[in-house]
Design a protein around this motif. Structure first.
Motif, short mmCIF file in Angstrom:
data_model
loop_
_atom_site.label_atom_id
_atom_site.label_comp_id
_atom_site.label_asym_id
_atom_site.label_seq_id
_atom_site.Cartn_x
_atom_site.Cartn_y
_atom_site.Cartn_z
N UNK A 99 6.86 64.20 -48.76
CA UNK A 99 7.84 63.50 -47.92
C UNK A 99 8.41 62.36 -48.74
N UNK A 100 9.62 61.91 -48.37
CA UNK A 100 10.26 60.77 -49.05
C UNK A 100 10.66 59.75 -47.99
N UNK A 101 9.99 58.61 -47.98
CA UNK A 101 10.28 57.63 -46.94
C UNK A 101 11.31 56.60 -47.35
N UNK A 102 11.86 56.74 -48.55
CA UNK A 102 13.06 56.00 -48.92
C UNK A 102 14.08 57.01 -49.42
N UNK A 103 15.13 57.20 -48.63
CA UNK A 103 16.20 58.12 -49.00
C UNK A 103 17.00 57.60 -50.19
N UNK A 151 11.71 60.53 -43.67
CA UNK A 151 10.81 61.28 -44.54
C UNK A 151 11.45 62.50 -45.17
N UNK A 152 12.71 62.78 -44.82
CA UNK A 152 13.37 64.01 -45.24
C UNK A 152 13.47 64.17 -46.75
N UNK A 153 13.38 65.41 -47.18
CA UNK A 153 13.73 65.83 -48.54
C UNK A 153 14.45 67.17 -48.41
N UNK A 206 3.33 44.98 -49.46
CA UNK A 206 4.66 44.39 -49.31
C UNK A 206 5.44 45.19 -48.27
N UNK A 207 6.65 44.72 -47.96
CA UNK A 207 7.47 45.38 -46.95
C UNK A 207 7.81 46.81 -47.32
N UNK A 208 7.86 47.10 -48.62
CA UNK A 208 8.16 48.45 -49.08
C UNK A 208 7.07 49.45 -48.72
N UNK A 209 5.95 48.95 -48.21
CA UNK A 209 4.87 49.79 -47.69
C UNK A 209 4.74 49.64 -46.17
N UNK A 210 5.71 48.97 -45.56
CA UNK A 210 5.59 48.57 -44.17
C UNK A 210 5.33 49.69 -43.19
N UNK A 211 5.96 50.83 -43.39
CA UNK A 211 5.78 51.94 -42.46
C UNK A 211 4.37 52.47 -42.45
N UNK A 212 3.73 52.48 -43.60
CA UNK A 212 2.34 52.94 -43.68
C UNK A 212 1.41 51.95 -42.97
N UNK A 213 1.65 50.67 -43.20
CA UNK A 213 0.84 49.64 -42.53
C UNK A 213 1.08 49.65 -41.02
N UNK A 215 21.08 48.68 -45.71
CA UNK A 215 21.51 49.63 -46.74
C UNK A 215 21.08 51.07 -46.44
N UNK A 216 20.42 51.30 -45.31
CA UNK A 216 19.99 52.66 -44.98
C UNK A 216 18.97 53.22 -45.97
N UNK A 217 18.10 52.36 -46.47
CA UNK A 217 17.13 52.79 -47.48
C UNK A 217 16.19 53.85 -46.92
N UNK A 218 15.72 53.65 -45.70
CA UNK A 218 14.73 54.56 -45.10
C UNK A 218 15.39 55.64 -44.25
N UNK A 219 16.38 55.26 -43.46
CA UNK A 219 16.94 56.21 -42.49
C UNK A 219 18.39 56.57 -42.76
N UNK A 220 18.87 56.33 -43.97
CA UNK A 220 20.21 56.76 -44.34
C UNK A 220 20.21 58.14 -44.95
#
Length: 337
Positions: free
Chosen positions: A111-115, A295-297, A44-51, A281-286
């Protein structure tokens, strides 16, 4: 599609039934390191960056031979990583990762790809509910997994009571039938499907925007892999970060093609709306990713989460929660926090 990634026991043999998505690339100098990465649900899109990283060859460029393995009901990604059935996996939420430390499982988030954890509460638009606090006393449909994690935060912050809980079976029919009822959901999933199927445009409250401190879409790696091949872990994190940036702000078509190949039930419209929600909503890069990179933590954020959860009695206050994660594979400014 689901609202909460369940953490149920899985048989290792389930991997054989999952559909691996692997794209061959021209091998570089020397042999590439094989990495099997288990996602926490069907593609799904929630895995989009890996794909996207796979489709664009970002893993291969960094010496990795990555295979993405879909999850699904009954799949416990942490167990797969800990057992060595896969090298790395997708950690759905911070409670899941913190539980690894409590149980002394030798697996860490790297790493955390959803902030922002995309968990939401969904309500009917005409009930005078204008904030999460307005849901005191209202029935709330929650899964068993939700009761063990973000419900803890909701009770602590808003004074909700267990008497409000109603059983959620990932079916929105009870929500649609009773206007007083609220329902858990995933920002990128249930609000869209509810509107598409019923014509009702619900109100949506993102828990992260109310102070919920959890991460999501974390990369999990075993302590063994971290110790034996830290270069491969770092390469995977770097390639995935590039994939997530490209999926959201570049051309997502390569990733979407692989997602729909792995999961034929997925559709282009669902992928597109999910991507737009993640951007809006800045889920990934907020949050921390604005300054520290995708990916920040940070230690501060993990401490905030642990303090919340241990304060609510979920974990002992003297638990060694830092065993749940490491910052060594993130950019220097993050590691220095």
């Amino acid at each position: 599609m689901k609202a909460l990634r369940p953490a149920l026991l899985a048989a290792i043999g389930l991997l054989a039934a999952c559909s691996p998505q692997k794209k061959e690339a021209a091998p570089g100098p020397g042999q590439r390191t094989a990495i099997r990465f288990a996602t926490d649900w069907r593609a799904e899109a929630e895995h989009g960056g890996f794909y996207e990283a796979l489709a664009e060859g970002e893993y291969a460029k960094r010496g990795l031979d990555v295979t993405l393995i879909q999850g699904g009901p009954g799949v416990n990604v942490s167990q797969l990583v800990a057992s060595g059935a896969v090298e790395m996996g997708d950690g759905s939420n911070s409670f899941l990762v913190m539980n690894l430390a409590r149980q002394k499982v030798p697996v860490k988030a790297v790493a955390a790809f959803m902030q922002k954890d995309p968990q939401v509460l969904i309500v009917h638009p005409d009930q005078g509910i204008n904030s999460i606090a307005d849901l005191r006393g209202h029935p709330i449909l929650l899964s068993d997994a939700a009761i063990g994690d973000f419900w803890v935060w909701l009770k602590a912050k808003f004074g909700f009571k267990d008497e409000q809980v109603r059983k959620y079976t990932f079916n929105s029919a009870p929500f649609l039938a009773d206007k007083r009822v609220a329902q858990q959901g995933y920002l990128t999933s249930e609000p869209y499907t509810i509107e598409k199927q019923s014509g009702l445009r619900p109100k949506v409250f993102l828990l992260a925007d109310e102070g919920y401190p959890g991460y999501a879409a974390m990369v999990l790696a075993s302590d063994k892999l971290i110790a034996s091949n830290p270069a491969a872990v770092k390469a995977f994190v770097e390639a995935s970060a590039k994939g997530w940036r490209d999926y959201l702000y570049g051309d997502p078509k390569p990733a979407d093609a692989l997602i729909m190949k792995d999961n034929p039930e997925m559709t282009a419209d669902v992928l597109a709306q999910a991507r737009e929600k993640m951007k809006a909503y800045g889920i990934v890069d907020g949050a921390e990713a604005k300054t520290l990179g995708v990916g920040a933590m940070t230690d501060a954020r993990w401490k905030s989460f642990f303090d919340m959860a241990s304060g609510a009695g979920v974990y002992p206050k003297d638990m060694g929660y830092k065993a749940a994660y490491t910052l060594q594979f993130l950019p220097a400014p993050t590691a220095a926090k």
